[in-house]
Design an enzyme around this catalytic site. Sequence first.
Site, PDB file in Angstrom:
ATOM      1  N   GLU A   1       9.880  -7.116   4.294  1.00 62.30           N
ATOM      2  CA  GLU A   1      10.715  -8.235   4.742  1.00 62.30           C
ATOM      3  C   GLU A   1      10.003  -9.581   4.671  1.00 62.30           C
ATOM      4  O   GLU A   1      10.042 -10.371   5.614  1.00 62.30           O
ATOM      5  CB  GLU A   1      11.235  -7.948   6.165  1.00 62.30           C
ATOM      6  CG  GLU A   1      11.996  -6.633   6.225  1.00 62.30           C
ATOM      7  CD  GLU A   1      12.335  -6.152   7.640  1.00 62.30           C
ATOM      8  OE1 GLU A   1      12.052  -6.870   8.605  1.00 62.30           O
ATOM      9  OE2 GLU A   1      12.899  -5.048   7.761  1.00 62.30           O
TER      10      GLU A   1
ATOM     11  N   GLU B   1      15.579   2.934   3.313  1.00 57.59           N
ATOM     12  CA  GLU B   1      15.903   3.060   4.746  1.00 57.59           C
ATOM     13  C   GLU B   1      17.402   3.254   4.949  1.00 57.59           C
ATOM     14  O   GLU B   1      18.027   2.598   5.789  1.00 57.59           O
ATOM     15  CB  GLU B   1      15.435   1.816   5.515  1.00 57.59           C
ATOM     16  CG  GLU B   1      13.953   1.544   5.402  1.00 57.59           C
ATOM     17  CD  GLU B   1      13.453   0.391   6.271  1.00 57.59           C
ATOM     18  OE1 GLU B   1      14.185  -0.028   7.197  1.00 57.59           O
ATOM     19  OE2 GLU B   1      12.334  -0.096   6.026  1.00 57.59           O
TER      20      GLU B   1
END
Length: 339
Positions: free
Chosen positions: A150, A258
Amino acid sequence: MNYARSLIGIFACSIVLAGCGNGSGLRKEADRKGLVLGVAVQAGDVFDPKSISLVKGDFNLMVPENTMKWSVLRPIKDFWNWSDMDSMVAFAERHNMRMKGHAFVWHQQNPPYVNALKTRDAAIALLTEQITEVMTRYKGRIAEYDIANEVIADDGTLRETVWLKAIGPDYLDIAFSAARAADPAAILVLNDYSNEYEGEVKADAFYEFVRDLKERGVPIDAVGFQLHLEAKRPVDVKALRSNIRRFGDLGLGVSFTEIDVRVQIPSTEERVREQDEVYGTLLDVALTEPNVRGFIMWGYTDLRSWIPQFFSGYGYGHIYDRQMNRKSSYFVLKERLAR
Ligand code: 9MR
C-alpha cells in the site's frame, strides 16, 4: 514420511473426513491445475484441529494475516517474537504448503520505535536489518514475500509514510535490493489495493510506478492485487485482464493476494448470488491469464474476519460460514477448479 507415520495419517484421515490434503477439499484440484491457492491464517489456526484440517485440505499456500507484521514480530527493538512464525512455517512444511511472508514496508501496524524514525541512515539500517533477519532465518522456506504494501495513496501519489519521510523516494529500491540479497530465490512482490482495473486513477499510477521501478532495475518479481471486493459490484473483466497483461508485458507476475467479497448484511439470496459470481469470475480470470501466479484469500471463515470491524453493516465475505460450514462460494470455486 516414514511408513508408520503415513499409516497414522491414513487412519486419522479416515476418521476426520474433511480435509487431509488429498481429501475432498479444494486443494487437490488446485494442485492438479498448478494454481497457487492460498489463505491468510491467524496464529492460532495452526493449533486448532478444525482449522488445521480445513487449511491443509483446501489450500497449498499460507500467509500470516498479522504474525509477520512489524508490531507483532518485533514489538520492541530488541525482542523478536519468532515462535508463531516458526510454528506457521513448520506447519506449512509438514503439509507441503508454500509459505508467503507479509509485509515489511507498511504504514500500519508499526511499533513506536519505527514510527519515530527520523534520519535516513537510521531508517535504512533498521529496514535492512528487518528484511535481512527474517529472510535469512526463513531462507528457502518462505517462497515469496510482500516486500511492501500500500505505498500508493488513493489519489495516485506516493503515500506519505515514515519510510518516505525518513529515507526519501528510493526507500523501495533499498527494500527490494536488501530482500534480493537476503534470499535470491524468493519472489518479491509489491502489494496494494484498488490497483486491479486499468483506467482507474490509482491503478494507472500504480502501474506507472512499477514500470519505473522495473526500468530502473529494482528487483521486483510480481505485483499483488489485494481484491477486497464488494459483492454488488461485478468484476470488470476487461479492465482486470488488460491490467494483468500490461504487467505481464513488463515481465512481471500478478498475484491475487487478499481476496474476500463482502456482502451487505443480511445476506439475501440475491446478494449471495452476486458474491458467488464475483468469486467465480475472479477464479476464471486467474486460471486463464498465464502470468497470474496466485489466488489467495484473506481468511477462510466468517467467524474470524476483519470485514465487520472495518466496513460497518458488511460481512459474510469468506467461503466458510461462522460454523465452519462450506458456503455456496466454496462450491462455486470447487466446481470451476474441477472443469
Ligand atoms: O486482516 C488484518 C486485520 O486483522 C488487522 O487488524 C488489520 C490492521 O490494519 O490488517 C488486516 O490485514 C490487512 C492487510 O495486512 C493489508 N491489506 C488490508 C488488510 C485488511 O485490512
